[in-house]
Design an enzyme around this catalytic site. Sequence first.
Site, mmCIF file in Angstrom:
data_model
loop_
_atom_site.group_PDB
_atom_site.id
_atom_site.type_symbol
_atom_site.label_atom_id
_atom_site.label_comp_id
_atom_site.label_asym_id
_atom_site.label_seq_id
_atom_site.Cartn_x
_atom_site.Cartn_y
_atom_site.Cartn_z
ATOM 1 N N GLY A 21 0.827 -1.209 0.000
ATOM 2 C CA GLY A 21 0.000 0.000 0.000
ATOM 3 C C GLY A 21 0.862 1.259 0.000
ATOM 4 O O GLY A 21 0.600 2.220 -0.710
ATOM 5 N N ARG A 25 7.288 1.693 1.121
ATOM 6 C CA ARG A 25 7.530 0.237 1.131
ATOM 7 C C ARG A 25 7.912 -0.239 -0.270
ATOM 8 O O ARG A 25 8.755 -1.122 -0.423
ATOM 9 C CB ARG A 25 6.284 -0.518 1.587
ATOM 10 C CG ARG A 25 5.911 -0.286 3.012
ATOM 11 C CD ARG A 25 6.745 -1.167 3.914
ATOM 12 N NE ARG A 25 6.281 -1.066 5.268
ATOM 13 C CZ ARG A 25 7.046 -1.114 6.346
ATOM 14 N NH1 ARG A 25 8.340 -1.281 6.224
ATOM 15 N NH2 ARG A 25 6.548 -1.020 7.537
ATOM 16 N N ARG A 44 1.557 11.267 -8.216
ATOM 17 C CA ARG A 44 1.032 11.377 -6.840
ATOM 18 C C ARG A 44 1.978 10.806 -5.783
ATOM 19 O O ARG A 44 1.539 10.418 -4.696
ATOM 20 C CB ARG A 44 -0.315 10.657 -6.691
ATOM 21 C CG ARG A 44 -1.434 11.327 -7.437
ATOM 22 C CD ARG A 44 -2.699 10.501 -7.381
ATOM 23 N NE ARG A 44 -3.727 11.165 -8.144
ATOM 24 C CZ ARG A 44 -4.800 11.756 -7.602
ATOM 25 N NH1 ARG A 44 -5.003 11.708 -6.316
ATOM 26 N NH2 ARG A 44 -5.667 12.366 -8.365
ATOM 27 N N ARG A 88 -0.254 -9.084 -3.206
ATOM 28 C CA ARG A 88 -0.291 -7.963 -2.276
ATOM 29 C C ARG A 88 0.577 -8.281 -1.068
ATOM 30 O O ARG A 88 0.520 -9.392 -0.525
ATOM 31 C CB ARG A 88 -1.744 -7.704 -1.846
ATOM 32 C CG ARG A 88 -1.860 -6.730 -0.714
ATOM 33 C CD ARG A 88 -3.231 -6.117 -0.582
ATOM 34 N NE ARG A 88 -3.519 -5.750 0.782
ATOM 35 C CZ ARG A 88 -2.910 -4.778 1.473
ATOM 36 N NH1 ARG A 88 -1.973 -4.043 0.912
ATOM 37 N NH2 ARG A 88 -3.245 -4.535 2.726
ATOM 38 N N SER A 91 -0.144 -4.956 5.460
ATOM 39 C CA SER A 91 -0.248 -5.220 6.892
ATOM 40 C C SER A 91 -1.719 -5.485 7.217
ATOM 41 O O SER A 91 -2.606 -5.167 6.423
ATOM 42 C CB SER A 91 0.277 -4.036 7.705
ATOM 43 O OG SER A 91 -0.531 -2.923 7.464
ATOM 44 N N ASP A 217 -0.909 -4.854 14.138
ATOM 45 C CA ASP A 217 -1.606 -4.495 15.381
ATOM 46 C C ASP A 217 -2.609 -5.605 15.680
ATOM 47 O O ASP A 217 -2.903 -6.417 14.806
ATOM 48 C CB ASP A 217 -2.310 -3.139 15.250
ATOM 49 C CG ASP A 217 -3.236 -3.070 14.054
ATOM 50 O OD1 ASP A 217 -2.733 -2.884 12.924
ATOM 51 O OD2 ASP A 217 -4.449 -3.233 14.232
ATOM 52 N N ARG A 230 9.077 -2.846 12.273
ATOM 53 C CA ARG A 230 8.161 -3.310 11.224
ATOM 54 C C ARG A 230 8.895 -3.859 10.005
ATOM 55 O O ARG A 230 8.418 -4.761 9.342
ATOM 56 C CB ARG A 230 7.215 -2.186 10.809
ATOM 57 C CG ARG A 230 6.195 -1.972 11.888
ATOM 58 C CD ARG A 230 5.055 -1.117 11.484
ATOM 59 N NE ARG A 230 4.220 -0.935 12.668
ATOM 60 C CZ ARG A 230 3.153 -0.201 12.743
ATOM 61 N NH1 ARG A 230 2.746 0.442 11.694
ATOM 62 N NH2 ARG A 230 2.469 -0.104 13.857
HETATM 63 N N1 HPA Z 1 -7.800 -2.438 10.383
HETATM 64 C C1 HPA Z 1 -7.878 -2.364 9.047
HETATM 65 N N2 HPA Z 1 -6.810 -2.470 8.272
HETATM 66 C C2 HPA Z 1 -5.606 -2.667 8.867
HETATM 67 C C3 HPA Z 1 -5.479 -2.759 10.252
HETATM 68 C C4 HPA Z 1 -6.639 -2.640 11.052
HETATM 69 O O1 HPA Z 1 -6.580 -2.716 12.279
HETATM 70 N N3 HPA Z 1 -4.163 -2.943 10.535
HETATM 71 C C5 HPA Z 1 -3.513 -2.967 9.351
HETATM 72 N N4 HPA Z 1 -4.389 -2.810 8.337
#
Ligand code: HPA
Length: 248
Positions: A21, A25, A44, A88, A91, A217, A230
């Site tokens: 994304g 990265r 962009r 893809r 995270s 997370d 990370r």
């Molecule tokens: N929510 C949605 N998308 C995400 C999250 C999350 O907690 N963490 C990484 N991508």
Amino acid sequence: MSTPHNAANVGDIAERILLPGDPLRAKHIAETFLEGTKLYTDIRNVYGYTGKYKGIPVSVQATGMGIPSFSIYVHELINVYGVKKLIRVGSCGGMHKDVKLRDVVIAQGVTTDSSIVHQVFGGAVNYALIANFDLLEKAVINAKKLNTPVKVGNIICTDRFYNDYYDVNGIFGDGKRSLNEKLVQYGILAVEMETAALYLLAAQGGVQGLGLFTVSDHLLTHEEVPPHERETTFDDMVKIALETAIEN
Ligand code: HPA
């Protein structure tokens, strides 16, 4: 020919591509893992590069966050630039107790609250969004070879990062469960925001798509991987993706 969103000419982008994304990265992957790398777009500041991994042309294209942004880049990659294998590398938020912070998750299937499937099929069917099995199988084998543990299963792709699924209790009439708890009961491992579009667009274009994620997370424990850590887990996932992308 280029597009309003991508400065590449047809032929500049490899048939095999990694899709983070975050543009930084994409830059990191290109600089760390690819040789003879060329930046083909910075429209962009959403970077795209082509280089070689183990002698095979591979591209890496940032997509931005969420289904709408992701879909613009990926639609054009498939339909304008002829990309055939799309992986893809993102995270996700862990949801299931079996999924720990820093784990690598592979999306075998995607459940979504997005209307994109409905927009395509008009509600006639609940089309199942699934990974390309060939890429999925190779990714699992490559993860084993690289000694990186992976969890494979169903994930949820949401339209809203700040949704209220975890604090609206009792919406199913039992007075107890939030939607997130119900999703976990049905085996959902993690949450992210793009892979429903990858599996839908790949199916539409007759090409191969796979989603890999690191758990940044956790919704149960509220832990987060600190930013300085990370990169290490991200790189383990990228190695699985690159090894999978270059196989025939
Ligand atoms: N929510 C949605 N998308 C995400 C999250 C999350 O907690 N963490 C990484 N991508």
